[in-house]
Scaffold this motif. Structure first.
Motif, PDB file in Angstrom:
ATOM      1  N   GLY A 171       0.818  -1.207   0.000  1.00  0.00           N
ATOM      2  CA  GLY A 171       0.000   0.000   0.000  1.00  0.00           C
ATOM      3  C   GLY A 171       0.850   1.254   0.000  1.00  0.00           C
ATOM      4  O   GLY A 171       1.907   1.305   0.626  1.00  0.00           O
ATOM      5  N   SER A 173      -0.744   4.788  -0.232  1.00  0.00           N
ATOM      6  CA  SER A 173      -1.504   6.035  -0.183  1.00  0.00           C
ATOM      7  C   SER A 173      -0.770   7.106   0.612  1.00  0.00           C
ATOM      8  O   SER A 173      -0.937   8.300   0.364  1.00  0.00           O
ATOM      9  CB  SER A 173      -2.884   5.790   0.437  1.00  0.00           C
ATOM     10  N   LYS A 595      -3.198   9.533   6.099  1.00  0.00           N
ATOM     11  CA  LYS A 595      -2.811   8.133   6.084  1.00  0.00           C
ATOM     12  C   LYS A 595      -1.314   7.993   6.377  1.00  0.00           C
ATOM     13  O   LYS A 595      -0.482   8.701   5.801  1.00  0.00           O
ATOM     14  CB  LYS A 595      -3.122   7.495   4.729  1.00  0.00           C
ATOM     15  N   SER A 621      -4.386   2.930   3.644  1.00  0.00           N
ATOM     16  CA  SER A 621      -4.642   3.511   2.338  1.00  0.00           C
ATOM     17  C   SER A 621      -6.116   3.853   2.212  1.00  0.00           C
ATOM     18  O   SER A 621      -6.936   3.492   3.064  1.00  0.00           O
ATOM     19  CB  SER A 621      -4.237   2.533   1.223  1.00  0.00           C
TER      20      SER A 621
END
Length: 906
Positions: A171, A173, A595, A621
């Motif tokens: 992930g 993000s 995040k 994310s």
């Protein structure tokens, strides 16, 4: 959800101030040009290695093995697999282990595009970058229900422009923002190209003509502070049909459990479905039910004697009274495409450079569709008694619940998808204080895609049925005297029209700024930046409804996004490094989100048996609702194909009423990604390395608009009991379907757990040449969903088209000017029976692509290769018209194909 106001704006102001201070402190430093570095190495001088940025980290580094798991595919690796487009290449990767759109998925709303679906969690949950910046997405919808999801079309990038592709597998993000739940694909295009080259590729399948022609021209120069690279690629391809691959009928009952009769009971000539009173009044009989026209092609002069009573169920229809799709089902469409790419760099002084990139592509894809078949969508249309081909003396009018006659044409309607993509970037980059690298740029990207299809207006069909002479009337029961009357019913309609554009500005700074004050430690690395993006999506299709096709409602959606991020690299020792990252984003249409990501890399002490690098990360994310999911108006529609209602087996298949559209109350999807892995090297076997990576991806508030096909299955009915509305009945039996809810909603949880395995072995400088073996393998441990309805978690691992194992293998050899390679793509076993454990296990399917090359004669190279050299056929699945599961096997459906690639450098 963080609701702190103006947080992103404040962070942006601080970063902008930092950028100005760094820029004002620029001063000269000794920078060696590439040719000077070569001379220095030759002279034995020490040369400082240039730092570079790897996908998954904004901090530039010398060490390529980062905290995050990144796999890299060079341009040569893309070419060696032998696929004709970038879309086919990425879909062959083992991470793509569920449904993704290909060019041959003609029933999809996203026709004309090629997408990837890592981990089977959705093509819109992976982020695509071009040269490290967000790529412009495809403007059409990626949902059979018509809800516009944002996906990227890999075929909008000419494969000849690729320098390398990096896939970040965890992930991201916190570093790149929305959409990066299941990873990031970063396509890095060619630059610093010197000289010129022309490349020609010809490929064709054996025994039938699907000739594909590709020509690419690239040129570049580097002189007096200028670096310019430019290229153009043109491609064309012929179409193919399933009949070209030995399919003689779509009645797949000969496959036993694996097949059913896919021939449709909606056929030409039409049958009559009459009540007992209508049967008596027409003189055809006395019983209610179906009256079939004798003969598979019908009759030119229908009489009452032309009809035969066959009962009350379509199940008794023979194939003479069904539409067989074998001769009219297209596998690959014909197409023409072209694209251009340019990269320009201007060195202003040793500290500042200006740069610009431009990418353009345009494709035109031609589809030939199956003849349309309509029943209840003919509601309100009358077959009058005055039609000269109607021998009954009665007029018949269809309603939404009764359809005494139907329509099935013989003409193959055409569809054309035109897609144009343009993206441009211009900016400055430089260094400050000998420590900081800074960059700022403005980007603009746009995709416009139009889908034009031959459709029939209700008024035109009614006019043809109303004809009072044999020359002006359409004959539902056989050939008409006027052979062009059916063809003339069709109108070219712009059923889908999408335009998406994105304007962005970014400013970033990164560098190593502080030596940690203890023995063995390294320098802290910092990357920080601000990004602003304005996205617009609009759709303006033709507003007219056509038979069986409800017009898509025009709509517009827009949003502004402000983002600020920071990433810290902490090498506490040479053998241990931590990564800390965070990103705050403010969306104009749903609020704020923050995040984090934390990761670590640990290099165990080297020894003569095994060198090991351990790494792991935890990240949060998110996936912002796509503009179409938020803003597309809801409307009543019908399913694109006729479907059987499993709770009413006595009913014939029909197009079912549904409700489609967006939902302005959607929440963002939230993702949690846990990753841990290890990379191993074996010193005793030089060139041998292997890796194991574990992933756990959980997504909540999943946004989905489920297909009618799925909602009708036993699993769909169990998990989503309220999605189907039925008419009331008095006898306790299920009523007819009144509507299927297919609008976008937040639907609970999706889960993926799996392992990636990698092996690479290089044996170099032997008397026989250089040898390389590589393997990439993905195993699904657990994949499924919880709809949040109380029915619990459904584990789909190894069921339907969720393959449990996928493999890529490759072996290559090179010696002087000669080289050869064999690539193998393997799809493992799975159970195929519509999301249930009952069914059959598919056999392993292996696609083998060998090639040989010669380079050297007058700067020429010649490659001869074959894809699917053993002409392997995907396992038969007679529950789809193609006869195999195209959702799994992708480009392998094309059959054995040979190609010749010629390249000349100047």
């Amino acid at each position: 959800m963080n609701t702190t106001p103006l947080a992103a704006a404040k962070a942006a102001a601080c970063l902008g101030l930092c950028h100005l201070i760094c820029s004002s402190a620029l001063f000269a430093q000794d920078v060696k040009k590439p040719e000077e570095k070569k001379e220095a190495v030759a002279a034995g001088e020490s040369v400082v290695l240039e730092k570079f940025e790897v996908t998954g980290s904004r901090v530039k580094r010398v060490d390529y093995e980062t905290v995050s798991p990144v796999v890299t595919f060079t341009a040569a690796a893309v070419e060696d697999k032998g696929y004709a487009t970038l879309g086919e290449f990425v879909q062959s990767l083992p991470y793509n282990n569920a449904i993704s759109n290909s060019e041959f998925t003609t029933a999809s709303f996203v026709t004309g595009a090629a997408t990837i679906n890592p981990r089977g969690l959705g093509s819109n949950r992976v982020l695509s970058l071009v040269n490290g910046r967000r790529a412009v997405p495809y403007a059409l919808t990626n949902s059979s229900s018509g809800t516009a999801q944002t996906v990227f079309n890999f075929n909008s990038i000419p494969s000849s422009a690729i320098h390398r592709i990096e896939f970040l597998k965890d992930g991201a993000s916190a570093i790149y923002g929305s959409d990066a739940i299941t990873g990031v694909f970063n396509m890095i295009l060619k630059k610093n190209y010197e000289g010129s080259s022309i490349e020609l590729t010809l490929s064709n399948t054996l025994k039938h003509d699907t000739l594909r022609k590709t020509v690419s021209i690239f040129t570049g120069l580097s002189k007096d502070g200028w670096e310019i690279t430019a290229g153009v690629t043109l491609q064309s391809r012929n179409s193919s049909f399933i009949k070209d691959y030995g399919v003689t009928t779509t009645d797949y009952r000969y496959l036993g459990q694996k097949g059913t009769n896919m021939n449709s009971t909606i056929y030409h000539p039409s049958y009559l479905s009459l009540t007992a009173a209508q049967a008596v009044a027409s003189g055809l009989g006395t019983a209610a039910g179906f009256y079939i026209v004798q003969g598979p092609k019908g009759v030119t002069n229908p009489t009452k004697a032309s009809f035969t009573y066959v009962g009350t169920s379509t199940a008794v229809f023979t194939n003479d009274n069904r539409q067989d799709f074998a001769n009219v089902t297209q596998l690959y469409p014909s197409s023409e495409s072209g694209g251009g790419y340019a990269s320009i760099l201007r060195v202003i002084n040793p500290q500042v450079s200006a740069f610009a990139n431009f990418l353009y592509s345009r494709s035109l894809t031609h589809y030939e569709l199956q003849p349309y078949g309509f029943t209840n969508s003919l509601a309100g249309i009358t077959l009058p008694a005055t039609n000269p081909y109607n021998p009954t003396g009665l007029s018949f009018t269809n309603t939404t619940t009764t359809f005494p006659y139907l329509f099935r044409g013989e003409y193959l309607p055409k569809r054309e998808v035109t897609s144009t993509t343009m993206s441009s970037v211009a900016g400055f980059r430089g260094t400050a204080l000998r420590v900081w690298n800074w960059e700022t740029a403005v980007s603009f990207g746009q995709n416009e895609t139009m889908r034009d299809t031959d459709l029939i207006a209700a008024a035109d069909l009614q006019a043809a049925l109303n004809g009072t002479t044999r020359a002006t009337a359409w004959n539902p029961f056989g050939p008409s005297d006027n052979p062009d009357i059916e063809k003339n019913l069709y109108t070219r309609s712009r059923g889908l029209d999408g335009k998406i554009d994105s304007l962005s500005f970014d400013a970033s700074v990164n560098g190593s700024f502080y030596q940690l004050p203890w023995k063995g430690a390294g320098e802290l690395g910092l990357a920080a930046g601000y990004e602003y993006r304005r996205d617009n999506l609009s759709s303006n299709p033709e507003p007219n409804n056509f038979i069986g096709f409800t017009a898509t409602t025009p709509f517009k959606g827009k949003r502004n996004i402000h983002s600020a991020y920071a990433e810290l690299s902490v090498p506490v020792q040479k053998w241990v490094e931590f990564q800390l990252a965070g990103r705050h984003e403010r969306y104009s249409d749903f609020g704020n989100t923050t995040k984090p990501k934390v990761g670590a890399k640990l290099r165990l002490p080297n020894n003569r048996f095994l060198n090991v690098v351990l790494r792991g990360s935890y990240s949060e994310s998110f996936k912002a609702p796509d503009l179409g999911q938020l803003y597309q108006p809801q409307s009543n529609a019908v399913t694109s194909t006729s479907l059987l209602d499993p709770l009413r087996p006595q009913d014939a298949a029909r197009q079912l009423p549904s409700r489609v559209g967006g939902n302005p109350n959607l929440k963002p999807e939230e993702g949690k990604v846990q990753y841990s892995g290890a990379v191993f090297e074996v010193p005793a076997i030089r060139g041998l390395s292997f890796s194991v990576d574990f992933f756990d991806v959980q997504i909540t508030n999943v946004i989905s608009s489920l297909s009618a096909t799925y909602l009708l299955t036993a699993e769909g009915r169990r998990l989503f009991p309220n999605a189907i509305t039925r008419d009331p009945t008095t006898d306790g039996t299920p009523g007819r379907i009144a509507s299927i809810a297919a609008i976008s909603n937040n639907l609970g949880l999706q889960l993926y757990r799996g392992l990636d395995y990698g092996v690479r072995y290089s044996l170099r400088n032997t008397r026989l040449g250089n040898f390389t073996f590589n393997a990439e393998i993905t195993q699904v441990i657990k994949k499924g969903s919880d709809a949040g309805t109380g029915a619990g978690f459904f584990n789909n691992t190894g069921l339907a088209f969720d393959v449990e194992w996928r493999y890529n293998y490759g072996v290559s050899w090179s010696y002087k000017n000669f080289s050869a390679r064999v690539a193998a793509d393997v799809v493992g076993k799975y159970f195929n029976d519509n999301w249930t454990t009952a069914g059959w296990g598919e056999n392993v399917f292996t696609l083998i692509n060998p090639s040989v090359s010669y380079r050297g004669f007058r700067k020429m190279s010649v490659t001869l290769g074959v894809t699917n050299v053993f002409n392997a056929r995907p396992p038969a699945v007679g529950f789809r018209a193609l006869g195999f599961d195209d959702r799994v096997y992708g480009a392998g459906a094309l059959g054995i194909s040979a190609y010749l690639r010629l390249r000349r450098e100047f």
